[in-house]
Design an enzyme around this catalytic site. Structure first.
Site, PDB file in Angstrom:
ATOM      1  N   HIS A  17       9.182  86.919  37.146  1.00  0.00           N
ATOM      2  CA  HIS A  17       9.823  86.000  36.575  1.00  0.00           C
ATOM      3  C   HIS A  17      11.275  85.722  37.011  1.00  0.00           C
ATOM      4  O   HIS A  17      11.881  84.711  37.305  1.00  0.00           O
ATOM      5  CB  HIS A  17       9.391  85.573  34.891  1.00  0.00           C
ATOM      6  CG  HIS A  17       8.139  85.573  34.505  1.00  0.00           C
ATOM      7  ND1 HIS A  17       7.698  86.170  33.523  1.00  0.00           N
ATOM      8  CD2 HIS A  17       7.228  84.769  35.005  1.00  0.00           C
ATOM      9  CE1 HIS A  17       6.335  86.071  33.389  1.00  0.00           C
ATOM     10  NE2 HIS A  17       6.064  85.143  33.921  1.00  0.00           N
ATOM     11  N   LYS A  41      -3.939  80.477  21.689  1.00  0.00           N
ATOM     12  CA  LYS A  41      -3.697  81.648  22.567  1.00  0.00           C
ATOM     13  C   LYS A  41      -3.180  82.796  21.603  1.00  0.00           C
ATOM     14  O   LYS A  41      -2.229  82.549  20.871  1.00  0.00           O
ATOM     15  CB  LYS A  41      -2.701  81.433  23.577  1.00  0.00           C
ATOM     16  CG  LYS A  41      -3.184  81.503  25.040  1.00  0.00           C
ATOM     17  CD  LYS A  41      -2.270  81.108  26.010  1.00  0.00           C
ATOM     18  CE  LYS A  41      -2.414  81.814  27.471  1.00  0.00           C
ATOM     19  NZ  LYS A  41      -1.534  81.436  28.391  1.00  0.00           N
ATOM     20  N   ARG A  90       2.345  83.476  43.814  1.00  0.00           N
ATOM     21  CA  ARG A  90       1.918  84.823  44.188  1.00  0.00           C
ATOM     22  C   ARG A  90       1.034  84.973  45.530  1.00  0.00           C
ATOM     23  O   ARG A  90       1.085  86.059  46.282  1.00  0.00           O
ATOM     24  CB  ARG A  90       1.719  85.841  43.188  1.00  0.00           C
ATOM     25  CG  ARG A  90       2.783  86.182  42.252  1.00  0.00           C
ATOM     26  CD  ARG A  90       2.244  86.463  40.688  1.00  0.00           C
ATOM     27  NE  ARG A  90       1.437  85.371  40.045  1.00  0.00           N
ATOM     28  CZ  ARG A  90       1.001  85.598  38.844  1.00  0.00           C
ATOM     29  NH1 ARG A  90       1.334  86.620  38.079  1.00  0.00           N
ATOM     30  NH2 ARG A  90       0.333  84.508  38.232  1.00  0.00           N
ATOM     31  N   SER A 127       2.354  89.136  33.789  1.00  0.00           N
ATOM     32  CA  SER A 127       2.462  89.539  32.359  1.00  0.00           C
ATOM     33  C   SER A 127       1.225  90.279  32.004  1.00  0.00           C
ATOM     34  O   SER A 127       1.286  91.287  31.239  1.00  0.00           O
ATOM     35  CB  SER A 127       2.789  88.311  31.757  1.00  0.00           C
ATOM     36  OG  SER A 127       3.924  87.669  31.970  1.00  0.00           O
TER      37      SER A 127
HETATM   38  P1  ADP Z   1       1.300  80.723  32.741  1.00  0.00           P
HETATM   39  O1  ADP Z   1       0.546  81.116  31.386  1.00  0.00           O
HETATM   40  O2  ADP Z   1       1.715  79.419  32.675  1.00  0.00           O
HETATM   41  O3  ADP Z   1       0.876  81.170  33.970  1.00  0.00           O
HETATM   42  P2  ADP Z   1       3.349  82.759  33.091  1.00  0.00           P
HETATM   43  O4  ADP Z   1       4.421  83.265  32.170  1.00  0.00           O
HETATM   44  O5  ADP Z   1       2.082  83.866  33.354  1.00  0.00           O
HETATM   45  O6  ADP Z   1       2.755  81.702  32.380  1.00  0.00           O
HETATM   46  O7  ADP Z   1       4.011  82.267  34.572  1.00  0.00           O
HETATM   47  C1  ADP Z   1       4.984  81.542  34.615  1.00  0.00           C
HETATM   48  C2  ADP Z   1       5.065  81.048  35.994  1.00  0.00           C
HETATM   49  O8  ADP Z   1       5.732  82.392  36.579  1.00  0.00           O
HETATM   50  C3  ADP Z   1       4.202  80.787  36.703  1.00  0.00           C
HETATM   51  O9  ADP Z   1       4.522  79.721  37.649  1.00  0.00           O
HETATM   52  C4  ADP Z   1       3.676  81.951  37.693  1.00  0.00           C
HETATM   53  O10 ADP Z   1       2.932  81.599  38.922  1.00  0.00           O
HETATM   54  C5  ADP Z   1       5.176  82.547  37.738  1.00  0.00           C
HETATM   55  N1  ADP Z   1       4.858  84.167  38.087  1.00  0.00           N
HETATM   56  C6  ADP Z   1       4.285  84.814  37.162  1.00  0.00           C
HETATM   57  N2  ADP Z   1       4.295  86.149  37.733  1.00  0.00           N
HETATM   58  C7  ADP Z   1       5.214  86.171  38.799  1.00  0.00           C
HETATM   59  C8  ADP Z   1       5.686  86.869  39.789  1.00  0.00           C
HETATM   60  N3  ADP Z   1       5.311  88.147  39.891  1.00  0.00           N
HETATM   61  N4  ADP Z   1       6.344  86.644  40.910  1.00  0.00           N
HETATM   62  C9  ADP Z   1       6.826  85.057  41.048  1.00  0.00           C
HETATM   63  N5  ADP Z   1       6.319  84.232  39.954  1.00  0.00           N
HETATM   64  C10 ADP Z   1       5.648  84.524  39.025  1.00  0.00           C
END
Ligand code: ADP
Length: 151
Positions: A17, A41, A90, A127
């Protein structure tokens, strides 16, 4: 003003992120990291903790704002006058999932979704993997910014 919203759960913020946020700072005038509140959730970290992790990580970055929101992302974009939705990609699974959401959002509104490809070093981080490592007492600190710590 080119304002982008980066929506997500951020449970917790990862190096993936923060890589996307850092790179977006060069593309937009303001990057609003928006933590979506979904009542159905279950989260590992409270909303306040998730917000703090991001705020502290970007405290020296005036272009980054952290907010929480409920409801449709496109409605929230209108509310705060954001013209772009930022998402990270990703892998092909992310692409297929994101494609459907981006088409839906574009149908519901005129907001453009901008995708950034993850950097090679952080593309494997999610995450949910971080939460698994935490639950099993592994060293999660190498996967997250320094501001993310389990109490
Ligand atoms: P959601 O529940 O909306 O997927 P996340 O917090 O998991 O929320 O992810 C938010 C954003 O960050 C999404 O666009 C996701 O693709 C991106 N993201 C998550 N992990 C990574 C990573 N390792 N590298 C780049 N972007 C990521």
């Amino acid at each position: 003003m080119r304002r982008a919203i980066f929506p997500g759960s951020f449970d917790p913020l990862t190096l993936g992120h923060s890589d996307i946020i850092t790179r977006a700072i060069n593309l937009f005038d303001e990057v609003v990291v928006a933590i979506g509140i979904n009542a159905s959730k279950k989260y590992m970290f409270s909303l306040e903790e998730r917000q703090q992790f991001i705020q502290k990580a970007f405290k020296n970055e005036p272009k980054v704002k952290v907010v929480t929101y409920q409801g449709l992302t496109v409605d929230f974009c209108k509310e705060i006058e954001a013209n772009f939705i930022l998402r990270g990609l990703r892998n092909p699974a992310d692409f297929e999932f994101e494609k459907a959401i981006a088409h839906t959002n574009r149908t519901l509104s005129k907001i453009e979704t901008v995708f950034l490809l993850t950097s090679a070093q952080t593309s494997f981080i999610s995450s949910s993997i971080v939460r698994d490592v935490i639950r099993n007492n592994g060293d999660y600190t190498i996967l997250v910014p320094d501001t993310v710590r389990v109490k």
